[in-house]
Design a protein around this motif. Sequence first.
Motif, mmCIF file in Angstrom:
data_model
loop_
_atom_site.group_PDB
_atom_site.id
_atom_site.type_symbol
_atom_site.label_atom_id
_atom_site.label_comp_id
_atom_site.label_asym_id
_atom_site.label_seq_id
_atom_site.Cartn_x
_atom_site.Cartn_y
_atom_site.Cartn_z
ATOM 1 N N HIS A 11 0.867 -1.179 0.000
ATOM 2 C CA HIS A 11 0.000 0.000 0.000
ATOM 3 C C HIS A 11 0.900 1.224 0.000
ATOM 4 N N TYR A 12 0.896 1.979 -1.116
ATOM 5 C CA TYR A 12 1.719 3.179 -1.199
ATOM 6 C C TYR A 12 1.042 4.339 -0.462
ATOM 7 N N VAL A 13 1.811 5.029 0.377
ATOM 8 C CA VAL A 13 1.285 6.145 1.171
ATOM 9 C C VAL A 13 2.319 7.267 1.198
ATOM 10 N N ASN A 14 1.844 8.451 1.550
ATOM 11 C CA ASN A 14 2.740 9.604 1.647
ATOM 12 C C ASN A 14 3.324 9.799 3.041
ATOM 13 N N ASP A 15 2.578 9.378 4.076
ATOM 14 C CA ASP A 15 2.964 9.700 5.453
ATOM 15 C C ASP A 15 2.783 8.463 6.327
ATOM 16 N N LEU A 16 3.869 7.831 6.709
ATOM 17 C CA LEU A 16 3.793 6.604 7.503
ATOM 18 C C LEU A 16 3.218 6.864 8.884
ATOM 19 N N GLU A 17 3.546 7.985 9.478
ATOM 20 C CA GLU A 17 3.037 8.261 10.821
ATOM 21 C C GLU A 17 1.530 8.492 10.800
ATOM 22 N N ALA A 18 1.015 9.113 9.749
ATOM 23 C CA ALA A 18 -0.427 9.303 9.619
ATOM 24 C C ALA A 18 -1.138 7.957 9.502
ATOM 25 N N VAL A 19 -0.516 7.002 8.815
ATOM 26 C CA VAL A 19 -1.079 5.654 8.705
ATOM 27 C C VAL A 19 -1.137 5.000 10.077
ATOM 28 N N ARG A 20 -0.069 5.104 10.831
ATOM 29 C CA ARG A 20 -0.037 4.483 12.152
ATOM 30 C C ARG A 20 -1.114 5.081 13.054
ATOM 31 N N GLU A 21 -1.294 6.383 12.975
ATOM 32 C CA GLU A 21 -2.321 7.028 13.778
ATOM 33 C C GLU A 21 -3.715 6.579 13.350
ATOM 34 N N ALA A 22 -3.955 6.480 12.048
ATOM 35 C CA ALA A 22 -5.261 6.051 11.550
ATOM 36 C C ALA A 22 -5.555 4.617 11.974
ATOM 37 N N PHE A 23 -4.579 3.745 11.873
ATOM 38 C CA PHE A 23 -4.772 2.364 12.315
ATOM 39 C C PHE A 23 -5.070 2.319 13.811
ATOM 40 N N GLY A 24 -4.343 3.131 14.574
ATOM 41 C CA GLY A 24 -4.535 3.133 16.017
ATOM 42 C C GLY A 24 -5.934 3.518 16.432
ATOM 43 N N LYS A 25 -6.589 4.387 15.660
ATOM 44 C CA LYS A 25 -7.965 4.800 15.975
ATOM 45 C C LYS A 25 -8.936 3.624 15.919
ATOM 46 N N TYR A 26 -8.572 2.598 15.165
ATOM 47 C CA TYR A 26 -9.452 1.442 14.999
ATOM 48 C C TYR A 26 -8.918 0.196 15.713
ATOM 49 N N GLY A 27 -8.023 0.405 16.663
ATOM 50 C CA GLY A 27 -7.515 -0.707 17.441
ATOM 51 C C GLY A 27 -6.585 -1.630 16.691
ATOM 52 N N LEU A 28 -5.874 -1.091 15.711
ATOM 53 C CA LEU A 28 -4.936 -1.863 14.909
ATOM 54 C C LEU A 28 -3.540 -1.269 15.044
ATOM 55 N N VAL A 29 -2.549 -2.114 14.893
ATOM 56 C CA VAL A 29 -1.161 -1.699 15.096
ATOM 57 C C VAL A 29 -0.389 -1.780 13.788
#
Length: 258
Positions: A11-29
Amino acid sequence: MTTFRWDHTVHYVNDLEAVREAFGKYGLVAEPGGRHVGHGTKNALAYFGLNYVEFLTIDDAEQLKPDDPSELVFSDAANYLPDSEGFSRVALRVHDIDEAWQELRDKGLAVSPIAAGNRTTPQGQELRWRIFTISGTDGGLPYPFVIDWQVPDDVRLGQLAGSGLLGKHAQGEVTTSRAVIEVDDPAALAHRWAELFGLSPVSPTELGIGEQVLQFVPGPANAIVELVFGVAPGPGDDTPAGPGFDFRLGGARYRSES
């Protein structure tokens, strides 16, 4: 004949930290993975057992090698980003990459030379593997690429557990169920991939690959559009199953089903 397993999804993304934060909102790591030294990218990883999602972003554009077919997974980041964050292709895991390479070459696919890969983790550990890519598309859908971690699956699972990369999801025990892939002609594509990769038809438009399924559906994307997961109680009485999730990151949908 080579046995192919679904190893991971890019999955190509621009911001890895934004991905981690988004996953964290849904109980995923999703944990920092590290840099691909000399290849121009870095990643974060969300593990669901051995199957995982690799969030890949550009680290140093000058190191990308668009003219090298062995570098396709890395250099394609420049074709997607910054405007088209989303799923790219799946990686298929094998335990004899030389045999797999020869089989797919004999079937007429444009396979790259086998290359050695490496990544340095944030803890300074260097991980190594062997890999080859398949150039072109099948009716517009990018082909998978093939990876060999050079150790048995149970050994690799132990290595991941020891490195701390296996996520402890607050949702509970999360496992990948299927990839939903939009193509022009689902039945024809499923038939071709069954023959190319030795996958078992579950239905005219679904292929079994280990414990997971590749599901082809009609649509214009010619791409993976969705990953579907199962959620169960985690190990121990204090980790009940979470409420599930359904969210998007760029053009990619992540959702659970009961």
